[in-house]
Motif scaffolding. Sequence first.
Motif, PDB file in Angstrom:
ATOM      1  N   VAL A  54       0.828  -1.205   0.000  1.00 27.91           N
ATOM      2  CA  VAL A  54       0.000   0.000   0.000  1.00 27.91           C
ATOM      3  C   VAL A  54       0.861   1.254   0.000  1.00 27.91           C
ATOM      4  O   VAL A  54       0.521   2.257  -0.629  1.00 27.91           O
ATOM      5  CB  VAL A  54      -0.956  -0.026   1.208  1.00 27.91           C
ATOM      6  CG1 VAL A  54      -1.758   1.265   1.295  1.00 27.91           C
ATOM      7  CG2 VAL A  54      -1.885  -1.231   1.119  1.00 27.91           C
ATOM      8  N   ASP A  56      -1.760  -6.444   5.847  1.00 34.20           N
ATOM      9  CA  ASP A  56      -2.492  -5.961   4.669  1.00 34.20           C
ATOM     10  C   ASP A  56      -1.753  -4.860   3.909  1.00 34.20           C
ATOM     11  O   ASP A  56      -1.928  -4.705   2.700  1.00 34.20           O
ATOM     12  CB  ASP A  56      -3.910  -5.504   5.039  1.00 34.20           C
ATOM     13  CG  ASP A  56      -3.955  -4.308   5.977  1.00 34.20           C
ATOM     14  OD1 ASP A  56      -2.925  -3.966   6.591  1.00 34.20           O
ATOM     15  OD2 ASP A  56      -5.042  -3.712   6.120  1.00 34.20           O
ATOM     16  N   PHE A  57      -0.893  -4.096   4.596  1.00 34.57           N
ATOM     17  CA  PHE A  57      -0.128  -3.076   3.885  1.00 34.57           C
ATOM     18  C   PHE A  57       0.944  -3.722   2.999  1.00 34.57           C
ATOM     19  O   PHE A  57       1.450  -3.089   2.083  1.00 34.57           O
ATOM     20  CB  PHE A  57       0.514  -2.093   4.862  1.00 34.57           C
ATOM     21  CG  PHE A  57      -0.278  -0.818   5.015  1.00 34.57           C
ATOM     22  CD1 PHE A  57      -1.599  -0.858   5.383  1.00 34.57           C
ATOM     23  CD2 PHE A  57       0.306   0.411   4.766  1.00 34.57           C
ATOM     24  CE1 PHE A  57      -2.353   0.306   5.510  1.00 34.57           C
ATOM     25  CE2 PHE A  57      -0.426   1.582   4.885  1.00 34.57           C
ATOM     26  CZ  PHE A  57      -1.759   1.536   5.253  1.00 34.57           C
ATOM     27  N   GLY A 113      -1.536  -5.604   0.047  1.00 35.04           N
ATOM     28  CA  GLY A 113      -2.580  -4.825  -0.607  1.00 35.04           C
ATOM     29  C   GLY A 113      -3.936  -5.436  -0.349  1.00 35.04           C
ATOM     30  O   GLY A 113      -4.761  -5.573  -1.256  1.00 35.04           O
ATOM     31  N   SER A 114      -4.138  -5.798   0.929  1.00 36.47           N
ATOM     32  CA  SER A 114      -5.365  -6.505   1.319  1.00 36.47           C
ATOM     33  C   SER A 114      -5.599  -7.722   0.423  1.00 36.47           C
ATOM     34  O   SER A 114      -6.709  -8.050   0.043  1.00 36.47           O
ATOM     35  CB  SER A 114      -6.577  -5.567   1.299  1.00 36.47           C
ATOM     36  OG  SER A 114      -6.400  -4.491   2.189  1.00 36.47           O
ATOM     37  N   HIS A 133       1.183   2.816  -5.012  1.00 30.44           N
ATOM     38  CA  HIS A 133       0.200   2.369  -4.030  1.00 30.44           C
ATOM     39  C   HIS A 133      -0.562   1.130  -4.500  1.00 30.44           C
ATOM     40  O   HIS A 133      -1.116   1.107  -5.600  1.00 30.44           O
ATOM     41  CB  HIS A 133      -0.810   3.485  -3.736  1.00 30.44           C
ATOM     42  CG  HIS A 133      -0.189   4.758  -3.262  1.00 30.44           C
ATOM     43  ND1 HIS A 133       0.752   4.794  -2.259  1.00 30.44           N
ATOM     44  CD2 HIS A 133      -0.348   6.043  -3.666  1.00 30.44           C
ATOM     45  CE1 HIS A 133       1.128   6.042  -2.046  1.00 30.44           C
ATOM     46  NE2 HIS A 133       0.493   6.821  -2.896  1.00 30.44           N
ATOM     47  N   TRP A 137      -6.003  -0.935  -0.903  1.00 27.39           N
ATOM     48  CA  TRP A 137      -6.138  -1.179   0.531  1.00 27.39           C
ATOM     49  C   TRP A 137      -7.618  -1.220   0.861  1.00 27.39           C
ATOM     50  O   TRP A 137      -8.360  -0.270   0.544  1.00 27.39           O
ATOM     51  CB  TRP A 137      -5.427  -0.080   1.332  1.00 27.39           C
ATOM     52  CG  TRP A 137      -5.406  -0.297   2.817  1.00 27.39           C
ATOM     53  CD1 TRP A 137      -5.236  -1.461   3.481  1.00 27.39           C
ATOM     54  CD2 TRP A 137      -5.551   0.714   3.817  1.00 27.39           C
ATOM     55  NE1 TRP A 137      -5.253  -1.264   4.836  1.00 27.39           N
ATOM     56  CE2 TRP A 137      -5.450   0.071   5.075  1.00 27.39           C
ATOM     57  CE3 TRP A 137      -5.737   2.098   3.790  1.00 27.39           C
ATOM     58  CZ2 TRP A 137      -5.547   0.766   6.281  1.00 27.39           C
ATOM     59  CZ3 TRP A 137      -5.836   2.795   4.975  1.00 27.39           C
ATOM     60  CH2 TRP A 137      -5.730   2.125   6.216  1.00 27.39           C
TER      61      TRP A 137
END
Length: 628
Positions: A287, A312-313, A316-317, A594, A597
């Motif tokens: 993310v 998750d970061f 990217g989930s 990015h 997320w």
Amino acid sequence: MISPESTVTLTTAQAIVRFLAAQFIEIDGEKVRLFGGGFGIFGHGNVTCLGEALYDHRDILPLYRGQNEQAMGFAAAGYTKYHLRQRMMFCTASAGPGTANLYTSAALAHANRLPMLLLCGDTYATRLPDPVLQQLEHFGDPSMGVNDGFRAVTRFWDRIIHPAQVLQSLPSAIATMLDPATCGPAFIGLPQDVQGWTYDYPELFFQERVHRIRSQPADEREVADAAALLAKAKRPVIIAGGGVQYGRATAELLAFAQAHAIPIVETIAGRANLTDDNSFNIGPIGVTGSNSANTIAEQADVVVAVGTRLQDFTTGSWTAFSKEARLIGLNVASHDAMKHFAVPVVGDCKLSLPALSERLGKYRSPDEWMSSAHAERAKWSDYVAVNVSSRGSDGTNRPNSYAQAIGVVNATCHPRDRVVAAAGGLPAEVTANWRTLEPGTVDVEFGFSCMGYEIAGAWGARIAQHEQEPERDTIVFVGDGSYLMMNSDIYSSVLTQRKLIILVLDNGGFAVINKLQNNTGNESFNNLISDCPTVDEPFRTDFAAHAAAMGAMVETVVNAEELGEAFKRAQANMRTTVITMSVDAYEGWTGEGHAWWEVGTPHVSKHASVREGHAEVESARPRQRKGV
């Protein structure tokens, strides 16, 4: 030779401190104390008994006086991070609110798998004086109190209700904290009466003990399964987490990548596994990552996750990898190794990476795969160079930004200086834009994403750094929001002569959450000071004056050029220096790199912009892996 029958009469508190003083650890063949000391704030729940015991050991277990118990825990976390979890600190707090203040820092240590020992006052075991000062009474359970809440945020929990329990509890706590698979905070509740009770302890209990961190090889069958999968890969990638550094396996990681031509991407915790100029370093993933890392991760057919818990970061989930990609999880903790149905390799990465390499034999990924990764990384490096510049392509000055401040410090600091950031926009900007000069020099606290860690954690890191590299600096990037939340360890650093260089970058509030608010279609509300409905006349805090009042040397600068000169002066100073600069709340954010997320957005709203924001967030959901 101490006789097994020989005993010594001590209070519970005296026995605890004497035991801690006798613990050593072997690091690179050298015997050093396991505990570098402790952080303490005394109250009625710990001053008379535990305080008395600590006084008699003050020369070998130095006790740093904290200003806030939560900050003490953060400092302990920063200390053990610096020492790669091989050395640690204890924290002591009084019964009631003093102990409750440690809860957040215990959660930080738990999330980040960091050892620290919490020795906290408790109500009376006899219950004769109940209810006592600061006691929380639970009508249906008189045994329950504030300390029971720590069961949720520690790896080991106990309450000593008889002095003999120390004989079992302390060794178990230390074993938990030193085991790479279970390490985290340990909590020991100390009722105020029990602290002063005596017991005839075996003198053997207080003999010096030298600990060694367990190095556990992986099961050969798991290595074989992982090698069989990886040998078929056309586009493999390694995700290197913080566990690589804790496992002291950065050399083994690089050797593995070189032998098999596999590109490496770094998590936030693993941000300094490789130097920026290493050809196998394709950048940070996730993310707050880089286009380069996220691009090759999305194309990968086999993902080797080494020493990461796959937050998750990082994932990217769980959209950072294709649904067809297979995972290999190499980790000392089986809980992490088996995530998302990965092929698990449960073991120490220092031993397991060479074992996996041997099984792979002459396997190398196709040349075009590494060439593609290098091309992506070159494009990202060009982007960062522009992003950290204070001038635009037309030669005019751009609005002040986090990235510019990061670029100035990165270009001026010593390669062995340590950088600390946490929570909010700054850790994202450091992760994306910092160019690592030496391995193990970056501490971005995003495991628990805890505001307030920055200055306190850096103080603990500086205490550790002073033990090994006193000539180097610890550098703090902190926003105005985090500064206002917790800043008192500026005073601590001055008192203890553990110099910090602190950059306070003021964007007028919680700007990164304001950005998230706007990006999901919401109006700015209650994040920037100027957008708070209860604020009539917004104004900027005079952070320099505030820091000066705590004994720091201070400077206020207006742009990146002035920041560079101020930073050089801070390097020459012998005392903590705080440099403040205003940055733009809306312009200058890193716009590239990015991953998606997942955030919860309203499924219905009367605001069209919010409905549009929800649709945009949900548009990426079809890419999300569902656990396999």
